[in-house]
Design a protein around this motif. Structure first.
Motif, PDB file in Angstrom:
ATOM      1  N   GLU A 236      -0.078  -3.969  19.564  1.00 40.33           N
ATOM      2  CA  GLU A 236       0.729  -4.891  18.877  1.00 40.33           C
ATOM      3  C   GLU A 236      -0.209  -5.578  18.418  1.00 40.33           C
ATOM      4  OE1 GLU A 236       3.420  -6.340  21.903  1.00 40.33           O
ATOM      5  OE2 GLU A 236       4.519  -4.365  22.035  1.00 40.33           O
ATOM      6  N   ARG A 237      -0.894  -6.341  18.932  1.00 38.58           N
ATOM      7  CA  ARG A 237      -2.139  -7.299  18.624  1.00 38.58           C
ATOM      8  C   ARG A 237      -2.669  -6.535  17.273  1.00 38.58           C
ATOM      9  NH1 ARG A 237      -2.650  -8.736  24.207  1.00 38.58           N
ATOM     10  NH2 ARG A 237      -4.989  -7.542  24.257  1.00 38.58           N
ATOM     11  N   ALA A 238      -3.337  -5.575  17.507  1.00 40.50           N
ATOM     12  CA  ALA A 238      -4.038  -4.834  16.405  1.00 40.50           C
ATOM     13  C   ALA A 238      -3.368  -4.557  15.223  1.00 40.50           C
ATOM     14  CB  ALA A 238      -4.396  -3.456  17.085  1.00 40.50           C
ATOM     15  N   SER A 239      -1.999  -4.389  15.677  1.00 39.86           N
ATOM     16  CA  SER A 239      -1.041  -3.956  14.093  1.00 39.86           C
ATOM     17  C   SER A 239      -1.082  -5.396  13.346  1.00 39.86           C
ATOM     18  CB  SER A 239       0.296  -3.427  14.640  1.00 39.86           C
ATOM     19  OG  SER A 239       0.085  -2.331  15.389  1.00 39.86           O
ATOM     20  N   GLN A 240      -0.807  -6.470  14.170  1.00 36.37           N
ATOM     21  CA  GLN A 240      -0.584  -7.798  13.458  1.00 36.37           C
ATOM     22  C   GLN A 240      -1.886  -8.349  12.875  1.00 36.37           C
ATOM     23  OE1 GLN A 240       1.856 -10.144  13.140  1.00 36.37           O
ATOM     24  NE2 GLN A 240       0.260 -10.997  11.747  1.00 36.37           N
ATOM     25  N   HIS A 241      -3.178  -8.096  13.449  1.00 35.73           N
ATOM     26  CA  HIS A 241      -4.453  -8.259  12.754  1.00 35.73           C
ATOM     27  C   HIS A 241      -4.839  -7.394  11.765  1.00 35.73           C
ATOM     28  CE1 HIS A 241      -6.091  -9.937  17.163  1.00 35.73           C
ATOM     29  NE2 HIS A 241      -5.599 -10.940  16.221  1.00 35.73           N
ATOM     30  N   LEU A 242      -4.272  -6.041  11.701  1.00 33.77           N
ATOM     31  CA  LEU A 242      -4.623  -4.950  10.610  1.00 33.77           C
ATOM     32  C   LEU A 242      -3.767  -5.849   9.461  1.00 33.77           C
ATOM     33  CD1 LEU A 242      -5.649  -2.577   9.472  1.00 33.77           C
ATOM     34  CD2 LEU A 242      -3.583  -1.423  10.507  1.00 33.77           C
ATOM     35  N   ARG A 243      -2.533  -6.169   9.550  1.00 31.32           N
ATOM     36  CA  ARG A 243      -1.690  -6.694   8.505  1.00 31.32           C
ATOM     37  C   ARG A 243      -2.491  -8.036   7.959  1.00 31.32           C
ATOM     38  NH1 ARG A 243       2.803  -5.489  12.063  1.00 31.32           N
ATOM     39  NH2 ARG A 243       2.565  -7.571  13.151  1.00 31.32           N
ATOM     40  N   ASP A 244      -3.135  -8.710   8.696  1.00 30.77           N
ATOM     41  CA  ASP A 244      -3.817  -9.694   8.149  1.00 30.77           C
ATOM     42  C   ASP A 244      -5.011  -9.548   7.441  1.00 30.77           C
ATOM     43  OD1 ASP A 244      -2.003 -11.649   9.475  1.00 30.77           O
ATOM     44  OD2 ASP A 244      -3.433 -11.972  11.353  1.00 30.77           O
ATOM     45  N   CYS A 245      -5.742  -8.320   7.842  1.00 30.38           N
ATOM     46  CA  CYS A 245      -7.070  -7.892   7.151  1.00 30.38           C
ATOM     47  C   CYS A 245      -6.793  -7.080   6.025  1.00 30.38           C
ATOM     48  CB  CYS A 245      -8.079  -7.175   8.355  1.00 30.38           C
ATOM     49  SG  CYS A 245      -8.339  -8.103   9.648  1.00 30.38           S
ATOM     50  N   TRP A 271      -6.510   1.486  12.034  1.00 34.66           N
ATOM     51  CA  TRP A 271      -6.452   1.641  10.705  1.00 34.66           C
ATOM     52  C   TRP A 271      -6.965   3.231  10.222  1.00 34.66           C
ATOM     53  CZ3 TRP A 271     -11.130   0.947   6.839  1.00 34.66           C
ATOM     54  CH2 TRP A 271     -10.723   1.381   5.712  1.00 34.66           C
ATOM     55  N   LEU A 272      -7.898   3.917  10.930  1.00 33.33           N
ATOM     56  CA  LEU A 272      -8.388   5.093  11.077  1.00 33.33           C
ATOM     57  C   LEU A 272      -7.210   6.203  11.345  1.00 33.33           C
ATOM     58  CD1 LEU A 272     -12.073   4.561  11.765  1.00 33.33           C
ATOM     59  CD2 LEU A 272     -11.298   5.144   9.808  1.00 33.33           C
ATOM     60  N   ARG A 273      -6.807   5.680  12.463  1.00 32.26           N
ATOM     61  CA  ARG A 273      -5.427   6.522  13.031  1.00 32.26           C
ATOM     62  C   ARG A 273      -4.433   6.656  11.933  1.00 32.26           C
ATOM     63  NH1 ARG A 273      -6.107   4.142  17.965  1.00 32.26           N
ATOM     64  NH2 ARG A 273      -4.197   2.725  17.667  1.00 32.26           N
ATOM     65  N   GLN A 274      -4.042   5.564  11.351  1.00 33.22           N
ATOM     66  CA  GLN A 274      -3.172   5.677  10.400  1.00 33.22           C
ATOM     67  C   GLN A 274      -3.328   6.473   9.073  1.00 33.22           C
ATOM     68  OE1 GLN A 274      -2.248   1.545   9.461  1.00 33.22           O
ATOM     69  NE2 GLN A 274      -1.028   1.232  11.408  1.00 33.22           N
ATOM     70  N   ASN A 275      -4.714   6.587   8.877  1.00 36.22           N
ATOM     71  CA  ASN A 275      -5.124   7.574   7.819  1.00 36.22           C
ATOM     72  C   ASN A 275      -5.555   8.910   8.187  1.00 36.22           C
ATOM     73  OD1 ASN A 275      -5.361   5.726   4.889  1.00 36.22           O
ATOM     74  ND2 ASN A 275      -5.932   4.544   6.837  1.00 36.22           N
ATOM     75  N   GLY A 276      -5.239   9.432   9.395  1.00 34.92           N
ATOM     76  CA  GLY A 276      -5.449  10.466   9.770  1.00 34.92           C
ATOM     77  C   GLY A 276      -6.889  10.755  10.327  1.00 34.92           C
ATOM     78  N   LEU A 318     -13.618   0.272   2.602  1.00 37.09           N
ATOM     79  CA  LEU A 318     -12.573   1.147   1.913  1.00 37.09           C
ATOM     80  C   LEU A 318     -12.923   2.486   2.476  1.00 37.09           C
ATOM     81  CD1 LEU A 318     -13.499  -1.015  -0.384  1.00 37.09           C
ATOM     82  CD2 LEU A 318     -12.603   0.722  -2.194  1.00 37.09           C
ATOM     83  N   LEU A 319     -11.706   3.208   2.517  1.00 37.61           N
ATOM     84  CA  LEU A 319     -11.598   4.687   3.042  1.00 37.61           C
ATOM     85  C   LEU A 319     -11.199   5.519   1.960  1.00 37.61           C
ATOM     86  CD1 LEU A 319     -11.805   6.352   5.697  1.00 37.61           C
ATOM     87  CD2 LEU A 319      -9.442   6.095   5.933  1.00 37.61           C
ATOM     88  N   SER A 320     -12.226   6.346   1.595  1.00 36.40           N
ATOM     89  CA  SER A 320     -11.832   7.229   0.383  1.00 36.40           C
ATOM     90  C   SER A 320     -12.101   8.718   0.895  1.00 36.40           C
ATOM     91  CB  SER A 320     -12.880   6.934  -0.629  1.00 36.40           C
ATOM     92  OG  SER A 320     -13.928   6.880  -0.515  1.00 36.40           O
TER      93      SER A 320
END
Length: 326
Positions: A236-245, A271-276, A318-320
């Protein structure tokens, strides 16, 4: 007469989770092994065969895969349970794990089969011994709370709900019931192959634990539940921080650095998990170390992942999509 322990566990689970049990059809992930066979018989007794659909995934990774599929189809015919099967060709990108690729492909195939058969819920047959082994595997690889949480009791994957109602059962009691009632099941040769660490834990370590702590299954299961609760707070904290970043250009490095090493690592993993993508802890720690010094340097920060490239471009990470790492 000896009662099916899977039926007792399934009945309790259904009473505790009425919101998860749909009014319509229920899918049973059916491999033909002892555990899924006991679960299928229990579900048939609890809900009736017409309300079920057995879902079998053939990965084609073993020579016996076709024989397993034939057994499953025949068993369901004998029980009067509808049956659906998916045949897969598992593709593994360079640098990725075959086991992990097969597992992800299985969940996708099960969800697609479930949706095609109008099943909103799929029951999985992993039991308490599986959970204990998963915790021990996570401990041996130095996992944090997310890994030590082991297998969730329920989860959402690919638009489908999956649940594990047998986590309070033991493997021996399930097999004892099957043999007492002369119910046939198959033995996966991988379960006894010493080349697999899980197999060695099952046959060499778990018997020692059982002598030292007879309630090891419940104890390790409780530890997994506590780690799962801790991980939910971390995520939950990581999700909030990710939205900030996160910005349209990528992850803003200055904002990420300001979080500090531990929180930055959790944000990167999320972030990486959300991008597989997945990154082991050692490489994550090294990446965080480089990110924390980007203000002084690390202008060429770049990390190659399976089919992706993670790199710095100015003030952003960036993740490309690109070539897999050699």
């Amino acid at each position: 007469m000896l009662k099916n322990p899977a039926l007792a566990a399934l009945t309790r689970w259904a009473a505790q989770h009425p919101d998860l049990v749909p009014a319509g059809r229920i899918g049973i992930a059916f491999s033909g092994g002892a555990d899924s066979t006991a679960l299928l018989w229990a579900a048939r007794e609890l809900w009736g065969q017409k309300r079920l659909c057995a879902l079998h995934v053939n990965h084609q990774l073993q020579a016996s895969a076709a024989a397993f599929a034939h057994h499953c189809a025949q068993a369901c015919f004998d029980l009067g349970v509808p049956y659906a099967e998916a045949v897969l060709q598992v593709e593994v990108v360079p640098g990725a794990s075959v086991e992990e690729a097969a597992r992800e492909a299985r969940y996708l195939a099960l969800s697609e089969l479930a949706q095609a058969q109008n099943c909103a819920l799929v029951l999985l047959a992993q039991h308490g011994d599986d959970q204990a082994e998963t915790v021990l595997l996570a401990l041996l690889r130095g996992a944090g709370p997310r890994g030590l949480a082991a297998m969730p009791a329920q989860m959402q994957r690919h638009g489908c709900t999956f649940a594990r109602p047998l986590l309070e059962c033991g493997a021996a009691e399930l097999r004892h019931w099957l043999k007492a009632h002369d119910v046939s099941f198959l033995n996966d040769p991988m379960n006894a192959d010493p080349a697999f660490r899980r197999s060695r834990i099952r046959h060499e370590l778990v018997p020692v634990l059982a002598r030292l702590e007879p309630a090891y299954r419940q104890t390790l299961g409780r530890s997994a539940a506590l780690c799962a609760a801790a991980d939910r707070q971390i995520q939950e904290r990581a999700s909030q921080h990710l939205r900030d970043c996160l910005q349209p250009q990528g992850l803003h490095l200055a904002t990420l650095r300001a979080l500090g090493g531990a929180s930055a690592g959790e944000v990167l993993r999320l972030w990486l998990r959300q991008n597989g993508q997945r990154l082991d802890r050692a490489r994550t720690d090294e990446l965080v170390r480089q990110i924390l010094r980007t203000e002084q340097g690390a202008h060429r920060l770049e990390l190659r992942l399976p089919a992706c490239v993670l790199q710095r471009q100015g003030a952003f990470l960036l993740l490309s999509r690109g070539e897999a790492a050699p």
